[in-house]
Scaffold this motif. Sequence first.
Motif, short mmCIF file in Angstrom:
data_model
loop_
_atom_site.label_atom_id
_atom_site.label_comp_id
_atom_site.label_asym_id
_atom_site.label_seq_id
_atom_site.Cartn_x
_atom_site.Cartn_y
_atom_site.Cartn_z
N SER A 263 42.66 46.41 51.30
CA SER A 263 42.04 47.25 50.12
C SER A 263 42.99 47.42 48.91
O SER A 263 42.59 47.31 47.97
CB SER A 263 41.53 48.59 50.96
N ALA A 264 44.04 47.49 49.17
CA ALA A 264 45.23 47.91 48.19
C ALA A 264 45.62 46.89 47.44
O ALA A 264 45.85 47.02 46.02
CB ALA A 264 46.57 48.62 48.83
N TYR A 265 45.70 45.50 47.70
CA TYR A 265 46.18 44.50 47.05
C TYR A 265 45.19 43.91 45.91
O TYR A 265 43.86 43.96 46.28
CB TYR A 265 46.31 43.09 47.98
N PHE A 266 45.73 43.51 44.85
CA PHE A 266 44.94 42.94 43.84
C PHE A 266 44.47 41.47 44.50
O PHE A 266 45.14 40.71 44.51
CB PHE A 266 45.92 42.83 42.39
N LYS A 267 43.17 41.36 44.44
CA LYS A 267 42.44 39.94 45.06
C LYS A 267 41.93 39.38 43.69
O LYS A 267 40.80 40.05 42.91
CB LYS A 267 41.58 40.60 46.08
N PHE A 268 42.11 38.08 43.51
CA PHE A 268 41.54 37.47 42.54
C PHE A 268 41.31 35.81 42.93
O PHE A 268 42.00 35.46 43.79
CB PHE A 268 42.55 37.52 41.19
N ALA A 269 40.59 35.40 42.00
CA ALA A 269 40.33 34.03 42.22
C ALA A 269 39.83 33.49 40.75
O ALA A 269 39.58 34.24 39.90
CB ALA A 269 39.39 33.62 43.28
N LYS B 221 28.68 40.77 49.35
CA LYS B 221 29.28 41.22 48.04
C LYS B 221 30.67 40.55 47.83
O LYS B 221 31.51 40.28 48.98
CB LYS B 221 29.33 42.65 48.34
N LEU B 222 30.97 40.55 46.65
CA LEU B 222 32.03 40.02 46.20
C LEU B 222 33.43 40.87 46.49
O LEU B 222 33.29 42.11 46.45
CB LEU B 222 32.17 39.73 44.56
N GLN B 223 34.31 40.30 47.10
CA GLN B 223 35.61 41.13 47.60
C GLN B 223 36.68 40.90 46.50
O GLN B 223 37.56 41.47 46.88
CB GLN B 223 35.89 40.39 48.88
N ALA B 224 36.42 40.32 45.53
CA ALA B 224 37.60 39.89 44.55
C ALA B 224 37.67 41.09 43.54
O ALA B 224 36.44 41.49 43.33
CB ALA B 224 37.38 38.52 43.81
N ASP B 225 38.68 41.52 42.98
CA ASP B 225 38.83 42.24 42.24
C ASP B 225 38.85 42.00 40.66
O ASP B 225 38.36 42.59 39.65
CB ASP B 225 40.19 43.27 42.24
N PHE B 226 39.17 40.74 40.56
CA PHE B 226 38.93 39.93 39.29
C PHE B 226 38.63 38.42 39.62
O PHE B 226 39.22 37.83 40.47
CB PHE B 226 40.49 40.02 38.47
N VAL B 227 37.68 37.82 38.73
CA VAL B 227 37.24 36.51 39.04
C VAL B 227 37.35 36.10 37.56
O VAL B 227 36.76 36.27 36.65
CB VAL B 227 35.88 36.19 39.55
N GLY B 228 38.24 34.87 37.35
CA GLY B 228 38.40 34.17 36.22
C GLY B 228 37.73 32.95 36.21
O GLY B 228 37.19 32.31 37.12
N HIS B 229 37.45 32.57 34.98
CA HIS B 229 36.52 31.12 34.88
C HIS B 229 37.60 30.12 34.52
O HIS B 229 38.15 30.56 33.35
CB HIS B 229 35.53 31.63 33.95
N VAL B 230 37.33 29.06 34.80
CA VAL B 230 38.33 27.86 34.47
C VAL B 230 37.92 27.57 33.03
O VAL B 230 39.14 27.19 32.28
CB VAL B 230 37.82 26.82 35.17
N GLU B 231 36.76 27.90 32.41
CA GLU B 231 36.67 27.40 31.06
C GLU B 231 37.46 28.30 30.04
O GLU B 231 37.49 27.92 28.93
CB GLU B 231 35.05 27.68 30.99
N ASP B 232 37.98 29.56 30.60
CA ASP B 232 38.87 30.40 29.87
C ASP B 232 40.04 30.69 30.52
O ASP B 232 40.26 31.87 30.86
CB ASP B 232 38.11 31.58 29.54
N MET B 233 40.69 29.60 31.15
CA MET B 233 41.75 29.79 32.45
C MET B 233 42.65 30.45 31.68
O MET B 233 43.37 31.35 32.42
CB MET B 233 42.28 28.34 32.77
N GLN B 234 43.37 30.23 30.44
CA GLN B 234 44.64 30.82 30.22
C GLN B 234 44.50 32.34 29.93
O GLN B 234 45.44 33.09 30.25
CB GLN B 234 45.23 30.03 28.80
#
Length: 207
Positions: free
Chosen positions: A74-80, A139-152
Amino acid sequence: MIVSHQHRFIFVAVPKTGTHTVREALRPHLGPDDMEQARLFIEKKFPIPELARIGHGHLSFQQVRPFLGEDAFSAYFKFAYVRNPFDRFVSYCAFATSKDGAFQRDPRGVMRHFLFVAPPHQHMVFQPQHKFLVGPDGKLQADFVGHVEDMQTAYDEICARLVIPSATLGRVNASCHGYYRDYYDEQLIEGVKKIYGRDLELFGYEF
Protein backbone atom coordinates in the motif's frame (compact mmCIF):
# COMPACT_ATOMS: atom_id res chain seq x y z
CA MET A 1 9.83 -6.31 -12.09
CA ILE A 2 11.80 -4.18 -9.69
CA VAL A 3 10.98 -3.75 -6.00
CA SER A 4 13.04 -1.06 -4.29
CA HIS A 5 12.90 -0.92 -0.51
CA GLN A 6 15.37 1.94 -0.53
CA HIS A 7 13.17 4.18 -2.69
CA ARG A 8 9.89 2.46 -1.82
CA PHE A 9 8.62 1.63 -5.28
CA ILE A 10 7.35 -1.31 -7.35
CA PHE A 11 7.87 -1.25 -11.10
CA VAL A 12 5.81 -3.73 -13.10
CA ALA A 13 7.47 -4.50 -16.43
CA VAL A 14 4.53 -4.98 -18.79
CA PRO A 15 5.86 -6.87 -21.86
CA LYS A 16 6.54 -4.87 -25.04
CA THR A 17 6.38 -1.46 -23.35
CA GLY A 18 10.03 -0.45 -23.34
CA THR A 19 10.68 -2.12 -20.00
CA HIS A 20 14.37 -2.81 -20.60
CA THR A 21 14.96 0.89 -21.23
CA VAL A 22 13.37 1.75 -17.90
CA ARG A 23 15.22 -1.03 -16.07
CA GLU A 24 18.57 0.28 -17.33
CA ALA A 25 17.74 3.79 -16.15
CA LEU A 26 16.61 2.64 -12.69
CA ARG A 27 19.38 0.15 -11.89
CA PRO A 28 22.04 2.71 -10.84
CA HIS A 29 19.68 3.88 -8.10
CA LEU A 30 18.98 0.47 -6.56
CA GLY A 31 20.22 -0.35 -3.08
CA PRO A 32 21.77 -3.63 -1.89
CA ASP A 33 18.47 -4.95 -0.54
CA ASP A 34 16.41 -4.03 -3.59
CA MET A 35 15.10 -6.82 -5.83
CA GLU A 36 14.87 -7.27 -9.59
CA GLN A 37 13.65 -10.18 -11.66
CA ALA A 38 14.71 -10.21 -15.31
CA ARG A 39 15.83 -12.73 -17.91
CA LEU A 40 16.77 -10.84 -21.08
CA PHE A 41 20.21 -9.15 -21.32
CA ILE A 42 20.77 -9.72 -17.62
CA GLU A 43 19.47 -12.59 -15.48
CA LYS A 44 18.25 -11.75 -12.01
CA LYS A 45 15.76 -13.45 -9.74
CA PHE A 46 13.87 -12.42 -6.65
CA PRO A 47 15.02 -14.12 -3.42
CA ILE A 48 11.52 -15.57 -3.23
CA PRO A 49 11.45 -19.15 -4.57
CA GLU A 50 7.82 -19.06 -5.68
CA LEU A 51 8.48 -15.99 -7.85
CA ALA A 52 11.97 -16.99 -8.96
CA ARG A 53 10.58 -20.21 -10.41
CA ILE A 54 8.39 -18.23 -12.80
CA GLY A 55 11.56 -17.52 -14.74
CA HIS A 56 10.72 -14.27 -16.53
CA GLY A 57 10.62 -10.76 -15.13
CA HIS A 58 7.13 -9.73 -16.21
CA LEU A 59 5.43 -10.28 -12.89
CA SER A 60 2.10 -8.70 -12.02
CA PHE A 61 1.13 -6.71 -8.96
CA GLN A 62 -1.06 -9.59 -7.88
CA GLN A 63 1.81 -12.08 -8.02
CA VAL A 64 4.14 -10.05 -5.83
CA ARG A 65 1.61 -8.56 -3.41
CA PRO A 66 1.33 -11.56 -1.03
CA PHE A 67 5.11 -11.62 -0.53
CA LEU A 68 5.51 -7.92 0.26
CA GLY A 69 2.79 -7.60 2.85
CA GLU A 70 -0.12 -5.19 2.76
CA ASP A 71 1.67 -2.35 4.52
CA ALA A 72 4.53 -2.22 2.01
CA PHE A 73 2.29 -2.84 -0.98
CA SER A 74 0.00 0.00 0.00
CA ALA A 75 2.79 2.42 0.89
CA TYR A 76 5.16 1.85 -2.04
CA PHE A 77 4.83 3.92 -5.23
CA LYS A 78 3.56 1.49 -7.87
CA PHE A 79 4.07 2.29 -11.55
CA ALA A 80 4.23 0.82 -15.02
CA TYR A 81 4.13 1.74 -18.69
CA VAL A 82 1.49 0.82 -21.24
CA ARG A 83 1.33 1.07 -25.02
CA ASN A 84 -1.34 1.43 -27.68
CA PRO A 85 -2.64 -2.16 -28.06
CA PHE A 86 -2.71 -1.86 -31.85
CA ASP A 87 0.95 -0.91 -31.90
CA ARG A 88 1.85 -3.44 -29.23
CA PHE A 89 0.19 -6.29 -31.13
CA VAL A 90 2.24 -5.49 -34.26
CA SER A 91 5.35 -5.50 -32.08
CA TYR A 92 4.33 -8.86 -30.63
CA CYS A 93 3.88 -10.38 -34.08
CA ALA A 94 7.30 -9.15 -35.20
CA PHE A 95 8.88 -10.40 -31.97
CA ALA A 96 7.20 -13.82 -32.03
CA THR A 97 8.31 -14.54 -35.62
CA SER A 98 11.71 -12.84 -35.55
CA LYS A 99 13.61 -16.10 -36.05
CA ASP A 100 11.81 -17.22 -39.21
CA GLY A 101 10.99 -13.76 -40.61
CA ALA A 102 7.33 -14.64 -41.20
CA PHE A 103 6.07 -11.20 -40.19
CA GLN A 104 8.38 -9.47 -42.66
CA ARG A 105 7.11 -11.69 -45.49
CA ASP A 106 3.40 -11.71 -44.66
CA PRO A 107 2.51 -9.37 -41.79
CA ARG A 108 -1.26 -9.59 -42.14
CA GLY A 109 -1.10 -13.36 -42.43
CA VAL A 110 0.82 -13.55 -39.15
CA MET A 111 -1.58 -11.11 -37.48
CA ARG A 112 -4.61 -13.12 -38.59
CA HIS A 113 -2.99 -16.31 -37.35
CA PHE A 114 -2.45 -14.93 -33.84
CA LEU A 115 -5.84 -13.21 -33.66
CA PHE A 116 -8.16 -15.78 -35.24
CA VAL A 117 -6.44 -19.13 -35.85
CA ALA A 118 -4.28 -19.86 -32.82
CA PRO A 119 -4.28 -17.02 -30.29
CA PRO A 120 -1.50 -17.74 -27.75
CA HIS A 121 -3.53 -16.58 -24.75
CA GLN A 122 -1.16 -18.16 -22.23
CA HIS A 123 1.93 -16.43 -23.62
CA MET A 124 2.72 -13.59 -21.24
CA VAL A 125 3.78 -11.24 -24.08
CA PHE A 126 0.42 -11.73 -25.82
CA GLN A 127 -1.67 -11.15 -22.72
CA PRO A 128 -3.55 -7.87 -22.27
CA GLN A 129 -1.64 -5.23 -20.36
CA HIS A 130 -4.29 -4.67 -17.71
CA LYS A 131 -3.81 -8.20 -16.38
CA PHE A 132 -0.42 -7.16 -14.99
CA LEU A 133 -1.84 -4.09 -13.28
CA VAL A 134 -5.27 -4.83 -11.80
CA GLY A 135 -6.45 -6.65 -8.71
CA PRO A 136 -9.10 -9.38 -8.38
CA ASP A 137 -11.78 -6.69 -8.47
CA GLY A 138 -10.54 -5.45 -11.84
CA LYS A 139 -9.43 -2.10 -10.45
CA LEU A 140 -6.08 -0.59 -11.35
CA GLN A 141 -3.47 -1.05 -8.62
CA ALA A 142 -0.84 1.27 -10.08
CA ASP A 143 -0.36 4.76 -8.67
CA PHE A 144 1.02 5.95 -11.99
CA VAL A 145 0.76 4.57 -15.53
CA GLY A 146 3.02 6.13 -18.14
CA HIS A 147 2.38 5.86 -21.86
CA VAL A 148 5.18 4.61 -24.09
CA GLU A 149 4.18 7.26 -26.62
CA ASP A 150 5.40 9.91 -24.17
CA MET A 151 7.97 7.81 -22.38
CA GLN A 152 10.52 10.44 -21.39
CA THR A 153 7.98 12.84 -19.90
CA ALA A 154 6.49 9.98 -17.87
CA TYR A 155 9.93 8.89 -16.68
CA ASP A 156 10.78 12.43 -15.60
CA GLU A 157 7.59 12.47 -13.53
CA ILE A 158 8.38 9.07 -12.01
CA CYS A 159 11.84 10.24 -10.97
CA ALA A 160 10.39 13.40 -9.45
CA ARG A 161 8.03 11.25 -7.36
CA LEU A 162 10.92 9.02 -6.26
CA VAL A 163 13.26 11.97 -5.67
CA ILE A 164 16.02 10.51 -7.86
CA PRO A 165 17.79 12.13 -10.83
CA SER A 166 16.16 11.56 -14.19
CA ALA A 167 18.06 10.43 -17.28
CA THR A 168 17.60 10.46 -21.02
CA LEU A 169 16.05 7.15 -21.99
CA GLY A 170 17.55 5.12 -24.81
CA ARG A 171 15.94 2.37 -26.88
CA VAL A 172 16.54 -1.29 -25.99
CA ASN A 173 15.21 -4.51 -27.57
CA ALA A 174 13.01 -2.80 -30.17
CA SER A 175 11.20 -5.03 -32.67
CA CYS A 176 11.71 -4.48 -36.41
CA HIS A 177 8.50 -3.18 -37.99
CA GLY A 178 6.97 -0.07 -39.51
CA TYR A 179 4.18 2.26 -38.40
CA TYR A 180 1.46 0.11 -36.87
CA ARG A 181 -1.51 1.63 -38.72
CA ASP A 182 -0.08 0.54 -42.05
CA TYR A 183 -0.57 -3.14 -41.21
CA TYR A 184 -4.28 -3.12 -40.44
CA ASP A 185 -7.52 -3.72 -42.26
CA GLU A 186 -11.00 -3.61 -40.70
CA GLN A 187 -10.99 -7.30 -39.76
CA LEU A 188 -7.68 -6.98 -37.93
CA ILE A 189 -8.82 -3.82 -36.15
CA GLU A 190 -11.91 -5.63 -34.86
CA GLY A 191 -9.79 -8.62 -33.82
CA VAL A 192 -7.54 -6.47 -31.66
CA LYS A 193 -10.55 -4.68 -30.17
CA LYS A 194 -12.03 -8.02 -29.14
CA ILE A 195 -8.91 -9.28 -27.34
CA TYR A 196 -7.59 -5.98 -25.99
CA GLY A 197 -10.82 -4.06 -25.47
CA ARG A 198 -10.24 -3.58 -21.73
CA ASP A 199 -6.78 -2.13 -22.40
CA LEU A 200 -8.23 0.32 -24.90
CA GLU A 201 -10.87 1.43 -22.41
CA LEU A 202 -8.72 1.53 -19.27
CA PHE A 203 -5.72 3.32 -20.76
CA GLY A 204 -7.51 5.64 -23.18
CA TYR A 205 -6.27 4.29 -26.49
CA GLU A 206 -7.93 3.98 -29.90
CA PHE A 207 -6.78 2.97 -33.38
